[in-house]
Design an enzyme around this catalytic site. Sequence first.
Site, mmCIF file in Angstrom:
data_model
loop_
_atom_site.group_PDB
_atom_site.id
_atom_site.type_symbol
_atom_site.label_atom_id
_atom_site.label_comp_id
_atom_site.label_asym_id
_atom_site.label_seq_id
_atom_site.Cartn_x
_atom_site.Cartn_y
_atom_site.Cartn_z
ATOM 1 N N CYS A 87 0.888 -1.160 0.000
ATOM 2 C CA CYS A 87 0.000 0.000 0.000
ATOM 3 C C CYS A 87 0.929 1.214 0.000
ATOM 4 C CB CYS A 87 -0.952 -0.025 1.202
ATOM 5 S SG CYS A 87 -0.147 -0.148 2.816
ATOM 6 N N LYS A 88 0.403 2.394 0.214
ATOM 7 C CA LYS A 88 1.246 3.575 0.093
ATOM 8 C C LYS A 88 2.492 3.503 0.983
ATOM 9 C CE LYS A 88 1.360 8.528 -0.085
ATOM 10 N NZ LYS A 88 1.462 9.571 0.911
#
Length: 154
Positions: A87-88
């Site tokens: 994810c980020k």
Amino acid sequence: MLQLCKITDSLLISNSRSACDNGLLSGEGVTFCINVSKQQPFPGLRIGTLRVPVFDEPAENLYKYFDRCADAIQDVGTAGGRTLVYCKNGRSRSASICTAYLMKHRHLSLREAFEHVKSARPAVEPNEGFWDQLQRYEGELQSRQMEASPSTNG
């Protein structure tokens, strides 16, 4: 620093910057990516991908993706491949998916699974909503297991 953190022989976790480094992915033999975000890019390599479109918000429903992602990770590993979940920042969403996988396919408790993910990537910290969903998933997995095992009474 760009790095992929190894959770099992067939499962890695990272942030999106590391996930989009094709040299890093090739070097680690990644064959499948699970992108747990609505807006982060996929790597440029021609590999299998799955997007789980959720924001890192406690109210997001990540629970509904646990089985699908856990089974995909298991299938890739069984076929001799390696999955990268990201994810980020590689802290909350991806950590929750990896934890769910360990609970379902490695039969670990939530606490054991989370500690295993955290030992691979110390920065992990699922938000409180995802933690609640993981607790719910743990209960769901336990009741499935009880239904699957034959009754010994009577």
